[in-house]
Design a protein around this motif. Structure first.
Motif, short mmCIF file in Angstrom:
data_model
loop_
_atom_site.label_atom_id
_atom_site.label_comp_id
_atom_site.label_asym_id
_atom_site.label_seq_id
_atom_site.Cartn_x
_atom_site.Cartn_y
_atom_site.Cartn_z
N TYR A 1 1.02 -1.28 -0.13
CA TYR A 1 0.02 -0.20 0.01
C TYR A 1 0.99 1.15 0.11
CZ TYR A 1 -4.16 2.85 0.83
OH TYR A 1 -5.06 3.71 0.73
N SER A 2 0.44 2.27 -0.79
CA SER A 2 1.04 3.52 -1.00
C SER A 2 0.30 4.58 -0.26
CB SER A 2 1.56 3.78 -2.34
OG SER A 2 2.27 5.22 -2.26
N ILE A 3 0.94 5.27 0.76
CA ILE A 3 0.22 6.16 1.68
C ILE A 3 -0.10 7.50 0.84
CG2 ILE A 3 0.29 7.94 3.55
CD1 ILE A 3 1.87 5.30 4.68
N ILE A 4 -1.21 8.26 0.97
CA ILE A 4 -1.63 9.47 0.25
C ILE A 4 -0.74 10.53 0.74
CG2 ILE A 4 -3.87 9.17 -0.01
CD1 ILE A 4 -4.45 10.84 2.56
N PRO A 5 -0.55 11.61 -0.08
CA PRO A 5 0.29 12.57 -0.04
C PRO A 5 -0.22 13.62 1.46
CG PRO A 5 -0.37 13.08 -2.37
CD PRO A 5 -1.08 11.69 -1.43
N ASP A 6 0.86 14.23 2.01
CA ASP A 6 0.37 14.90 3.19
C ASP A 6 -0.19 16.46 2.72
OD1 ASP A 6 0.54 16.59 5.72
OD2 ASP A 6 1.86 14.80 6.39
N GLN A 7 -1.36 16.59 3.14
CA GLN A 7 -2.18 17.78 2.91
C GLN A 7 -1.70 18.96 3.60
OE1 GLN A 7 -6.30 16.54 3.82
NE2 GLN A 7 -5.95 18.16 5.51
N ILE A 8 -1.34 18.70 4.89
CA ILE A 8 -0.76 19.72 5.98
C ILE A 8 0.64 20.24 5.54
CG2 ILE A 8 -0.48 20.43 8.27
CD1 ILE A 8 -3.49 19.81 7.49
N GLU A 9 1.44 19.17 5.22
CA GLU A 9 2.62 19.64 4.54
C GLU A 9 2.46 20.60 3.39
OE1 GLU A 9 5.32 16.65 2.81
OE2 GLU A 9 7.12 17.92 2.79
N ALA A 10 1.55 20.10 2.37
CA ALA A 10 1.43 20.84 1.07
C ALA A 10 0.99 22.26 1.42
CB ALA A 10 0.36 19.97 0.27
N GLY A 11 -0.03 22.33 2.50
CA GLY A 11 -0.69 23.66 2.75
C GLY A 11 0.37 24.54 3.40
N THR A 12 1.37 23.89 4.14
CA THR A 12 2.12 24.79 4.76
C THR A 12 3.24 25.38 3.59
OG1 THR A 12 2.45 23.26 6.66
CG2 THR A 12 4.19 24.74 6.35
N PHE A 13 3.42 24.63 2.64
CA PHE A 13 4.31 25.35 1.70
C PHE A 13 3.36 26.26 0.75
CE2 PHE A 13 6.93 21.68 2.26
CZ PHE A 13 8.33 22.38 2.28
N MET A 14 2.12 26.03 0.57
CA MET A 14 1.25 26.96 -0.02
C MET A 14 1.36 28.36 0.78
SD MET A 14 -1.60 24.14 -1.15
CE MET A 14 -2.80 25.23 -2.16
N PHE A 15 1.05 28.25 1.96
CA PHE A 15 1.25 29.53 2.75
C PHE A 15 2.52 30.20 2.74
CE2 PHE A 15 -3.09 28.44 4.36
CZ PHE A 15 -3.75 29.53 4.03
N ALA A 16 3.59 29.16 2.71
CA ALA A 16 5.06 29.86 2.57
C ALA A 16 4.84 30.79 1.55
CB ALA A 16 6.02 28.93 2.72
N ALA A 17 4.69 30.30 0.21
CA ALA A 17 4.59 30.99 -0.83
C ALA A 17 3.64 31.98 -0.57
CB ALA A 17 3.92 30.09 -2.07
N ALA A 18 2.69 32.19 -0.04
CA ALA A 18 1.75 33.45 0.00
C ALA A 18 2.19 34.48 0.79
CB ALA A 18 0.44 32.98 0.66
N ALA A 19 3.01 34.15 1.95
CA ALA A 19 3.53 35.08 2.92
C ALA A 19 4.82 35.76 2.44
CB ALA A 19 3.63 34.31 4.33
#
Ligand code: UD1
Length: 430
Positions: A227-245
């Motif tokens: 089984y392969s685990i899904i991507p981390d939505q919180i890690e992803a969101g953290t980088f999205m806000f890092a881009a925004a800020a």
């Protein structure tokens, strides 16, 4: 003690790959012991919490074979001990997933009761209510939860609060409980679905994960799987806000954009451009961002684990924003740290009122917990001058190669262990 030292001011630009979801992985690793056959799990994040749980699993006698950084094989046939050591629970609350897994498999589990944590008191009464409904006796003895049953049986369970942990723990035990179990008011988070998919790949019969009613038909045994685990939505969101800020332009790759919808919607609301691809999102902040209000809610609402990251971003946005935390009681500990960086943030009850300022200035701050720690790093990246973040051990619990990934986007950030290294960094960045 390790620290991050950051020179802020560079907009983050480029592409970043997201790893496997920590919170899905924690439950999946525990569930892997429920068969006596070998289970192969891929896309595991190499973070502290995962490594502690693997130690806890090895500690009860299961075979844990780390094939590489992101792949592990687990075989639960050699388990001799149904009692988990306090040492692990103290480090990582989610070791309590072994309760549901062991109870389902052996009808007996002993796991120390986790205490409160940095984000507030965190009861697990709904987990225990679920186990009792499945026919187990559940007692607290000498600080540990002792759950035992002659045999389990399917049941109808209505959760009083929407709880990710309770939904998953009950789902695991019910997978091996003869009869039908229904969990109502179930959590709908992507990692609940991932754990259900994993259990189903082992032969469980779970339907409805991702909705608020989950139906489980108990099976006699579970079998091997890969089984392969899904991507981390919180890690992803953290980088999205890092881009925004930082006023950047970042493409966050290896994500499921659907899981990021609440974050994407807020970023667009405050003035970012967000482009969605099949398995990536691109976040661009080309002008000063503006205010919004946000309230954390169970999925598909705005995630509590993304609350500090949006708050940091809003400290730099034009206008007054209100951030309301409705899941945990003590999740604004970072606010005073942000004030030291020049933010105008005031906490009243379960809300933070933020008056956007034009700039933050670097300061020495301390990470109070995992997500707030990551948010303070974002603040440091956006601030003028040098920021030092202490207690980054919290951040390492959940972010793999955090500083390397940020550096690949143009951030000036180093992990250091002493004052001398901080001085060296200062000299280098000028
Ligand atoms: C999980 C996540 C955490 C995230 C949280 C909410 C893991 C390892 N952790 O935590 O990162 O912040 O979901 O999305 O996956 N509650 C009760 N009784 C219970 C259980 C929970 O009252 O028996 C309350 C909690 O105090 C909290 C709310 O329900 O107020 C939600 O908690 P829950 O969803 O259970 O969070 P965790 O599973 O602990």
């Amino acid at each position: 003690m390790e620290q991050y030292v950051i020179k802020g001011g560079n907009p983050l630009v480029g592409e970043v790959e997201i790893g496997g979801a920590k919170n899905a992985a924690l439950a999946i690793l525990a569930a892997a012991i429920m068969t006596d056959e070998t289970v192969l799990i891929e896309n595991l994040p190499d973070v502290r919490d995962i490594n502690v749980l693997l130690d806890a699993i090895a500690g009860i006698g299961a075979q844990v074979d780390r094939v590489n950084r992101s792949t592990v094989k687990i075989n639960g046939s050699t388990i001799q001990d149904i009692s988990v050591d306090y040492e692990y629970i103290k480090k990582i609350r989610a070791s309590y997933y072994l309760l549901g897994a062991l109870l389902g498999k052996y009808k007996h589990a002993e796991v120390p009761l986790p205490g409160g944590c940095n984000i507030g008191s965190r009861p697990i009464d709904q987990h225990l209510k679920g186990f009792r409904a499945l026919g187990a006796s559940v007692d607290i003895r000498h600080g540990a939860i002792v759950a035992k049953a002659e045999s389990l049986r399917g049941s109808h369970i209505f959760l009083d609060v929407v709880s990710v942990g309770a939904t998953i723990n009950i789902m695991m035990a019910a997978s091996l409980a003869p009869g039908r179990t229904t969990i109502e008011n179930a959590a709908r988070e992507p990692h609940v679905v991932d754990v259900a998919n994993f259990l189903n790949s082992m032969g469980a019969n779970i339907k409805g994960a991702g909705t608020d009613v989950i139906r489980i038909k108990g099976v006699e045994r579970l079998h091997k799987t890969e089984y392969s685990i899904i991507p981390d939505q919180i890690e992803a969101g953290t980088f999205m806000f890092a881009a925004a800020a930082t006023g950047g332009d970042v493409t966050v790759k290896n994500v499921i954009p659907k899981h990021l919808e609440a974050t994407t919607a807020k970023l667009e609301e405050i003035g970012c451009e967000v482009e969605e691809f099949d398995d990536a999102v691109r976040v661009r902040a080309t002008k000063r961002l503006h205010r919004t209000h946000v309230k954390t809610l169970p999925y598909p609402g705005y995630p509590t684990d993304m609350q500090p990251q949006i708050a940091v971003t809003l400290t730099l946005a034009e206008g007054t924003s209100i951030v309301t935390e409705s899941i945990f009681e003590n999740r604004f500990k970072y606010a005073d740290e942000l004030t030291r960086m020049g933010a105008n943030i005031k906490v009243e009850g379960n809300s933070a009122i933020i008056d956007g300022v034009k700039k933050l200035t670097g300061a020495r701050v301390s990470a109070p917990d995992l997500r707030a720690g990551a948010a303070l790093v974002i603040a440091g990246l956006a601030a003028e001058g040098i920021t030092i973040v202490d207690d980054i051990v919290y951040i390492q619990r959940g972010y793999e190669n955090f500083e390397e990934k940020l550096r690949s986007l143009g951030a000036e950030i180093e992990r250091v262990t002493c004052e001398k290294e901080i001085q060296k960094f200062r000299l280098r960045v000028g």
